[in-house]
Design a protein around this motif. Structure first.
Motif, PDB file in Angstrom:
ATOM      1  N   PRO A   1       0.507  -1.202   0.316  1.00 50.83           N
ATOM      2  CA  PRO A   1       0.287  -0.050  -0.344  1.00 50.83           C
ATOM      3  C   PRO A   1       1.049   1.131   0.165  1.00 50.83           C
ATOM      4  CG  PRO A   1       0.439  -0.572   2.147  1.00 50.83           C
ATOM      5  CD  PRO A   1       0.613  -1.992   1.573  1.00 50.83           C
ATOM      6  N   PRO A   2       1.118   2.098  -0.764  1.00 50.35           N
ATOM      7  CA  PRO A   2       1.076   3.814  -0.506  1.00 50.35           C
ATOM      8  C   PRO A   2       1.802   3.912   1.019  1.00 50.35           C
ATOM      9  CG  PRO A   2      -0.479   3.923  -1.654  1.00 50.35           C
ATOM     10  CD  PRO A   2      -0.799   2.536  -1.371  1.00 50.35           C
ATOM     11  N   LEU A   3       2.414   4.762   0.818  1.00 56.01           N
ATOM     12  CA  LEU A   3       3.194   5.058   2.315  1.00 56.01           C
ATOM     13  C   LEU A   3       2.230   7.005   2.807  1.00 56.01           C
ATOM     14  CD1 LEU A   3       7.351   4.524   1.774  1.00 56.01           C
ATOM     15  CD2 LEU A   3       5.920   3.100   2.860  1.00 56.01           C
ATOM     16  N   ARG A   4       2.057   6.557   3.568  1.00 52.02           N
ATOM     17  CA  ARG A   4       1.701   7.911   4.587  1.00 52.02           C
ATOM     18  C   ARG A   4       1.834   9.284   5.207  1.00 52.02           C
ATOM     19  NH1 ARG A   4      -1.794   3.795   8.460  1.00 52.02           N
ATOM     20  NH2 ARG A   4      -0.246   3.138   8.716  1.00 52.02           N
ATOM     21  N   LEU A   5       2.338   9.986   4.617  1.00 52.78           N
ATOM     22  CA  LEU A   5       2.897  11.070   5.258  1.00 52.78           C
ATOM     23  C   LEU A   5       2.410  11.980   5.661  1.00 52.78           C
ATOM     24  CD1 LEU A   5       5.896  13.067   2.850  1.00 52.78           C
ATOM     25  CD2 LEU A   5       4.510  13.896   4.449  1.00 52.78           C
ATOM     26  N   GLY A   6       2.859  11.847   6.717  1.00 50.12           N
ATOM     27  CA  GLY A   6       0.945  13.402   7.640  1.00 50.12           C
ATOM     28  C   GLY A   6       2.043  14.754   7.624  1.00 50.12           C
ATOM     29  N   THR A   7       1.561  15.321   7.692  1.00 55.97           N
ATOM     30  CA  THR A   7       1.771  17.143   6.610  1.00 55.97           C
ATOM     31  C   THR A   7       1.241  18.060   7.109  1.00 55.97           C
ATOM     32  OG1 THR A   7       2.277  18.542   5.207  1.00 55.97           O
ATOM     33  CG2 THR A   7       1.121  16.751   4.459  1.00 55.97           C
ATOM     34  N   ARG A   8       1.405  19.109   8.037  1.00 53.62           N
ATOM     35  CA  ARG A   8       0.345  20.315   8.390  1.00 53.62           C
ATOM     36  C   ARG A   8       0.004  20.824   6.883  1.00 53.62           C
ATOM     37  NH1 ARG A   8       4.081  24.575  10.311  1.00 53.62           N
ATOM     38  NH2 ARG A   8       1.915  25.895  10.422  1.00 53.62           N
ATOM     39  N   ARG A   9      -1.274  21.294   7.044  1.00 49.49           N
ATOM     40  CA  ARG A   9      -2.216  21.769   6.161  1.00 49.49           C
ATOM     41  C   ARG A   9      -1.931  23.233   5.067  1.00 49.49           C
ATOM     42  NH1 ARG A   9      -7.296  19.225   6.110  1.00 49.49           N
ATOM     43  NH2 ARG A   9      -7.544  18.117   7.571  1.00 49.49           N
TER      44      ARG A   9
ATOM     45  N   GLU B   1      -3.592  15.382   5.275  1.00 48.66           N
ATOM     46  CA  GLU B   1      -2.854  16.683   6.101  1.00 48.66           C
ATOM     47  C   GLU B   1      -3.475  16.452   7.466  1.00 48.66           C
ATOM     48  OE1 GLU B   1      -5.005  19.132   3.411  1.00 48.66           O
ATOM     49  OE2 GLU B   1      -4.321  17.983   1.921  1.00 48.66           O
ATOM     50  N   ILE B   2      -2.749  16.912   8.209  1.00 47.88           N
ATOM     51  CA  ILE B   2      -3.220  17.035   9.600  1.00 47.88           C
ATOM     52  C   ILE B   2      -3.205  17.994  10.461  1.00 47.88           C
ATOM     53  CG2 ILE B   2      -2.497  15.799  11.679  1.00 47.88           C
ATOM     54  CD1 ILE B   2      -1.318  14.201  10.673  1.00 47.88           C
TER      55      ILE B   2
ATOM     56  N   ILE C   1      -0.307   6.733  10.448  1.00 51.95           N
ATOM     57  CA  ILE C   1       0.957   7.788   8.820  1.00 51.95           C
ATOM     58  C   ILE C   1       1.844   7.160   9.162  1.00 51.95           C
ATOM     59  CG2 ILE C   1      -0.759  10.035   8.962  1.00 51.95           C
ATOM     60  CD1 ILE C   1       1.896  11.277  10.841  1.00 51.95           C
ATOM     61  N   ASP C   2       2.647   6.846   8.674  1.00 50.81           N
ATOM     62  CA  ASP C   2       3.749   6.030   8.860  1.00 50.81           C
ATOM     63  C   ASP C   2       4.882   6.747   8.520  1.00 50.81           C
ATOM     64  OD1 ASP C   2       2.939   3.362   7.707  1.00 50.81           O
ATOM     65  OD2 ASP C   2       2.303   4.418   5.486  1.00 50.81           O
ATOM     66  N   PHE C   3       5.175   8.126   8.096  1.00 53.49           N
ATOM     67  CA  PHE C   3       6.298   8.895   8.349  1.00 53.49           C
ATOM     68  C   PHE C   3       5.518  10.843   8.412  1.00 53.49           C
ATOM     69  CE2 PHE C   3       6.681   8.243   3.544  1.00 53.49           C
ATOM     70  CZ  PHE C   3       6.811   9.204   3.571  1.00 53.49           C
ATOM     71  N   ALA C   4       6.513  11.633   9.044  1.00 52.54           N
ATOM     72  CA  ALA C   4       5.987  12.775   9.296  1.00 52.54           C
ATOM     73  C   ALA C   4       6.942  13.927   8.563  1.00 52.54           C
ATOM     74  CB  ALA C   4       5.055  13.360  10.440  1.00 52.54           C
TER      75      ALA C   4
END
Length: 328
Positions: free
Chosen positions: A14-22, A49-50, A83-86
């Motif tokens: 599955p895609p890696l989930r990258l957490g980021t501010r908006r 988006e977080i 999320i997987d990384f940020a």
């Protein structure tokens, strides 16, 4: 973003989930890292988006604590596994290492300096000089560090200035200048460049005039400490000279017991090409610019030792009093 075609096992993951501010800047920074990770791993990366407390609060950073207000929600999501990384702006990271997370990569640093966006294309000396003949130039920033150094510079030149506390994204801040409400605003050159807006700066401020925040211009890529495979993959983005520089800067910040909203500037640079020698320059000042302690140190020692050593000298020279409760 369009990652390269995945093959074999990578195509089945599955895609890696990258957490980021908006914010537009955070999304631009995270998009750059997402593309790089896709090239490294062959996997797709999706942005998650977080919203952080720092994004929704309208209070000044110094009032809401500064340190960690743009980071905590992303770290909570990492620890929860949503999320997987940020990706963070490294200058926003608290200096204490978080339990359960690892700083997997510090990519190559952008220009760490500050930039001025001013009316009529003016530089800082021109802006202050013109203000001396009419009214003090009104310059906006949300950073006590920038205020301290701007006020100190104006004092050294015998020119008046009015610093105005502002919040908001790049559009909002530059909008104060375009509308005539402010004569200029101070921003990070790296952020303007990542948004493709560096051309709007009327001056890039040399570090001799204004030292940046510790870690400014650098990004931090975090993931769960237990995800060793991902951490190893992300380490391919790490730039060793950048990591050494920001390690020295952040070690100094930690030893001063100061948060990211404190009036502390620091910049570490290689002393010579193809050398592991680092020069670290740092400043602590009062926001009104009346009192400043500025020192430098050079060494081949471990970067964190260099930072702690310079901080100890600065505290002994009077920085402890300027830091107030933070230095106790």
């Amino acid at each position: 973003m369009t990652p390269p075609p995945a093959h074999g096992a990578a195509a089945e993951l599955p895609p890696l989930r990258l957490g980021t501010r908006r914010s537009a800047l955070a999304m631009a920074q995270s998009g750059m890292i997402a593309d790089a990770v896709s090239r490294l791993t062959g996997r797709q990366v999706e942005l998650v988006e977080i919203t952080t407390f720092g994004d929704v609060s309208r209070e000044a950073l110094a009032q809401i604590g500064g340190t960690g207000v743009f980071v905590s929600a992303l770290r909570d999501a990492l620890l929860a596994g949503t999320i997987d990384f940020a990706v963070h702006s490294l200058k926003d990271l608290p200096t204490a290492a978080p339990e359960g997370l690892v700083l997997a990569a510090v990519p190559l640093r952008e220009d760490p300096r500050d930039a001025l966006v001013a009316r009529d294309g003016l530089t800082l000396p021109e802006l202050l000089e013109k203000g001396a003949h009419t009214r003090p130039a009104r310059i906006g920033t949300g950073s006590p560090r920038r205020m301290a150094q701007l006020n100190a510079y104006a004092r050294s030149q015998g020119l008046p200035v009015e610093t105005v506390a502002i919040r908001g994204n790049v559009d909002t801040r530059i909008g104060y200048v375009r509308s005539g409400e402010l004569d200029g605003v101070l921003l990070a050159a790296a952020g303007l460049n990542r948004l493709g807006r560096l051309g709007e700066a009327t001056q890039i401020l040399d570090a001799e005039l204004m030292l940046p925040a510790p870690g400014q211009g650098a990004l931090a890529v975090e993931c769960a400490a237990g995800n060793t495979e991902l951490a190893q993959a992300l380490s391919g983005l790490d730039d060793a000279p950048t990591r050494a520089a920001v390690t020295a800067e952040r070690a100094l910040l930690a030893a001063l017991e100061a948060g990211c909203s404190a009036p502390v500037g620091a910049l570490a640079l290689p002393r010579r090409v193809e050398s592991d020698e680092i020069e670290l320059r740092a400043l602590v000042g009062t926001v009104d610019g009346a009192t400043v302690v500025q020192m430098s140190a050079t060494g081949h020692d471990a970067a964190d030792e260099l930072g702690r050593g310079l901080a100890a000298r600065m505290l002994a020279a009077g920085a402890a009093g300027l830091m107030g409760e933070r230095a106790k």
